[in-house]
Design a protein around this motif. Structure first.
Motif, PDB file in Angstrom:
ATOM      1  N   GLY A  96      -1.344  38.335  -9.473  1.00 43.72           N
ATOM      2  CA  GLY A  96      -1.891  39.859  -9.575  1.00 43.72           C
ATOM      3  C   GLY A  96      -1.485  40.572 -10.670  1.00 43.72           C
ATOM      4  N   LEU A  97      -0.528  39.909 -11.331  1.00 46.02           N
ATOM      5  CA  LEU A  97       0.262  40.589 -12.365  1.00 46.02           C
ATOM      6  C   LEU A  97      -0.594  40.462 -13.668  1.00 46.02           C
ATOM      7  CD1 LEU A  97       3.797  39.365 -11.912  1.00 46.02           C
ATOM      8  CD2 LEU A  97       2.982  41.743 -11.146  1.00 46.02           C
ATOM      9  N   ASP A  98       0.006  41.006 -14.699  1.00 46.46           N
ATOM     10  CA  ASP A  98      -0.781  41.044 -16.119  1.00 46.46           C
ATOM     11  C   ASP A  98      -0.439  39.484 -16.363  1.00 46.46           C
ATOM     12  OD1 ASP A  98       0.538  41.052 -19.196  1.00 46.46           O
ATOM     13  OD2 ASP A  98      -1.181  42.439 -18.974  1.00 46.46           O
ATOM     14  N   PRO A  99      -1.430  39.004 -17.217  1.00 46.97           N
ATOM     15  CA  PRO A  99      -1.495  37.730 -17.531  1.00 46.97           C
ATOM     16  C   PRO A  99      -0.241  37.016 -18.149  1.00 46.97           C
ATOM     17  CG  PRO A  99      -3.793  38.450 -17.662  1.00 46.97           C
ATOM     18  CD  PRO A  99      -2.610  39.616 -17.512  1.00 46.97           C
ATOM     19  N   GLU A 100       0.259  37.840 -19.060  1.00 45.96           N
ATOM     20  CA  GLU A 100       1.371  37.312 -19.923  1.00 45.96           C
ATOM     21  C   GLU A 100       2.808  37.399 -19.068  1.00 45.96           C
ATOM     22  OE1 GLU A 100       3.906  38.715 -23.921  1.00 45.96           O
ATOM     23  OE2 GLU A 100       1.950  39.628 -23.565  1.00 45.96           O
ATOM     24  N   VAL A 101       2.711  38.321 -18.048  1.00 51.02           N
ATOM     25  CA  VAL A 101       4.019  38.464 -17.328  1.00 51.02           C
ATOM     26  C   VAL A 101       3.824  37.512 -16.159  1.00 51.02           C
ATOM     27  CG1 VAL A 101       5.122  40.103 -15.499  1.00 51.02           C
ATOM     28  CG2 VAL A 101       4.045  41.245 -17.530  1.00 51.02           C
ATOM     29  N   ALA A 102       2.503  37.240 -15.854  1.00 52.76           N
ATOM     30  CA  ALA A 102       2.490  36.112 -14.539  1.00 52.76           C
ATOM     31  C   ALA A 102       2.752  34.901 -15.213  1.00 52.76           C
ATOM     32  CB  ALA A 102       0.814  36.396 -14.127  1.00 52.76           C
ATOM     33  N   GLN A 103       2.514  34.647 -16.464  1.00 58.61           N
ATOM     34  CA  GLN A 103       2.726  33.462 -17.041  1.00 58.61           C
ATOM     35  C   GLN A 103       4.237  33.068 -17.191  1.00 58.61           C
ATOM     36  OE1 GLN A 103       1.124  32.560 -20.945  1.00 58.61           O
ATOM     37  NE2 GLN A 103       1.727  30.563 -20.934  1.00 58.61           N
ATOM     38  N   LYS A 104       4.883  34.039 -17.548  1.00 61.22           N
ATOM     39  CA  LYS A 104       6.451  33.831 -17.749  1.00 61.22           C
ATOM     40  C   LYS A 104       7.064  33.827 -16.203  1.00 61.22           C
ATOM     41  CE  LYS A 104       6.806  36.287 -21.931  1.00 61.22           C
ATOM     42  NZ  LYS A 104       7.328  37.564 -22.658  1.00 61.22           N
ATOM     43  N   PHE A 105       6.607  34.726 -15.459  1.00 57.03           N
ATOM     44  CA  PHE A 105       7.278  34.634 -14.116  1.00 57.03           C
ATOM     45  C   PHE A 105       6.859  33.780 -13.249  1.00 57.03           C
ATOM     46  CE2 PHE A 105       7.956  36.641  -9.630  1.00 57.03           C
ATOM     47  CZ  PHE A 105       9.237  37.053  -9.828  1.00 57.03           C
TER      48      PHE A 105
END
Length: 341
Positions: free
Chosen positions: A260-269
């Motif tokens: 549910g996070l921002d796609p860029e943040v979700a990818q890193k996390f």
């Protein structure tokens, strides 16, 4: 070295078991053999995919009904003598001669595997009851739990020997020179626990070969309180399955939040979560040895995948190479002689 694999053991058998067993062949030398146990059609399918490593594989066809997860241990071992599991246990026994396998691997019915091992392999001299030693990932690194299901009603000297055998296994496999051994209890205080628990404490404390630290609580184990945890089979089994389920649930929950996070943040996390999960994945450990039997037994998770079996073969080879059984035998014989003297 001769490594046996029960192709019919496990919830997902036989396909992933076959795949994992064959994948392990890349680590074999010309003197090694992978011995496969299962129905003829399954063995034929395996040999059709073995490629250039055919000379390293031997097949033992099962000649009767296979052991299931619902079978009662002793009854199944006696009635299903032609099953892959029972035939493999027989070939891991000391009376087979040159055809003996050094390690037997199965993801099937644990109770049946333990019963078959004790029936056909017998125990190492001086060992009262074998115990299953599982490597469990914690926040401070892997910890050896013994017992996790072989002995549900142990006596004090059984648990004491688990401390000795678990210490040997941890020293050999994890490379910890003086593994800290803790006895699982309802609290760390000296006055707590049953009379059996207190007797085990005294036996371990008196043993100069065991780095005994005393009683440990369940929550302390995952913070690195000890390297070996001694427990009865029921409590040990409940502990590791609870930990497994909790870890899986937490990671699934985190994963659902990450999406549910921002796609860029979700990818890193997401990559961080995946890396952490890999550190706590039981598939990476392959299986848990049954310590104390006069042979090699590696018990895999019922939901084993191909990678689990491949890692199990690697763990089995390491167990034999490190001489775990030989060292256990030396220590048990030493204590027998010391007690007589």
């Amino acid at each position: 070295m001769r490594i046996g694999v029960d192709l019919m053991g496990g919830d997902l058998a036989p396909d992933p078991i076959v795949e994992g067993a064959l994948a392990s062949l890349k680590t074999f030398s010309d003197d090694d053999r992978l011995v496969l146990f299962g129905p003829q059609d399954v063995l034929d399918g395996a040999m059709a995919n073995v490629g250039d490593a055919g000379d390293l594989v031997e097949c033992v066809p099962s000649t009767g009904d296979e052991v299931t997860m619902e079978d009662s241990p002793v009854e199944a071992v006696r009635a299903k003598t032609g099953s892959a599991l029972v035939q493999m246990a027989k070939m891991a026994g000391p009376k087979v001669g040159d055809q003996r396998i050094d390690m037997a691997i199965s993801a099937g019915n644990t109770g049946c595997f333990v019963a078959a091992a004790q029936m056909f392999m017998r125990r190492l001299p001086g060992v009262a009851r074998p115990g299953i030693a599982a490597l469990v990932p914690t926040f401070a690194g892997p910890v050896t739990f013994i017992d996790v299901g072989a002995n549900v009603d142990p006596k004090a000297h059984h648990l004491y020997q688990y401390g000795v055998m678990g210490s040997v296994y941890t020293r050999k496999v994890l490379g910890i020179e003086k593994p800290r051994v803790g006895l699982l209890n309802v609290g760390g205080e000296e006055q707590k626990g049953t009379e059996t628990t207190k007797r085990v404490r005294d036996l371990l404390r008196e043993d100069e070969h065991v780095e005994f630290i005393g009683f440990v609580e369940g929550r302390a184990i995952f913070d690195g309180a000890c390297d070996v945890v001694v427990s009865d089979g029921v409590t040990g089994n409940v502990m590791i399955k609870l930990a497994e389920g909790l870890a899986s649930g937490i990671f699934k929950r985190i994963q659902s939040k990450v999406t549910g996070l921002d796609p860029e943040v979700a990818q890193k996390f997401g990559k961080v979560v995946k890396d952490i999960y890999a550190d706590y994945d039981y598939h990476a450990y392959g299986g848990a040895p049954l310590l104390g039997v006069n042979g090699g037994v590696l018990i895999c998770h019922g939901s084993s995948k191909a990678i689990t079996i491949e890692n199990a073969v690697a763990a089995a080879r390491r167990f034999v190479d490190l001489g775990v059984n030989e060292r256990i035998k030396e220590l048990v014989e030493y204590h027998d002689e010391a007690s007589v003297g």
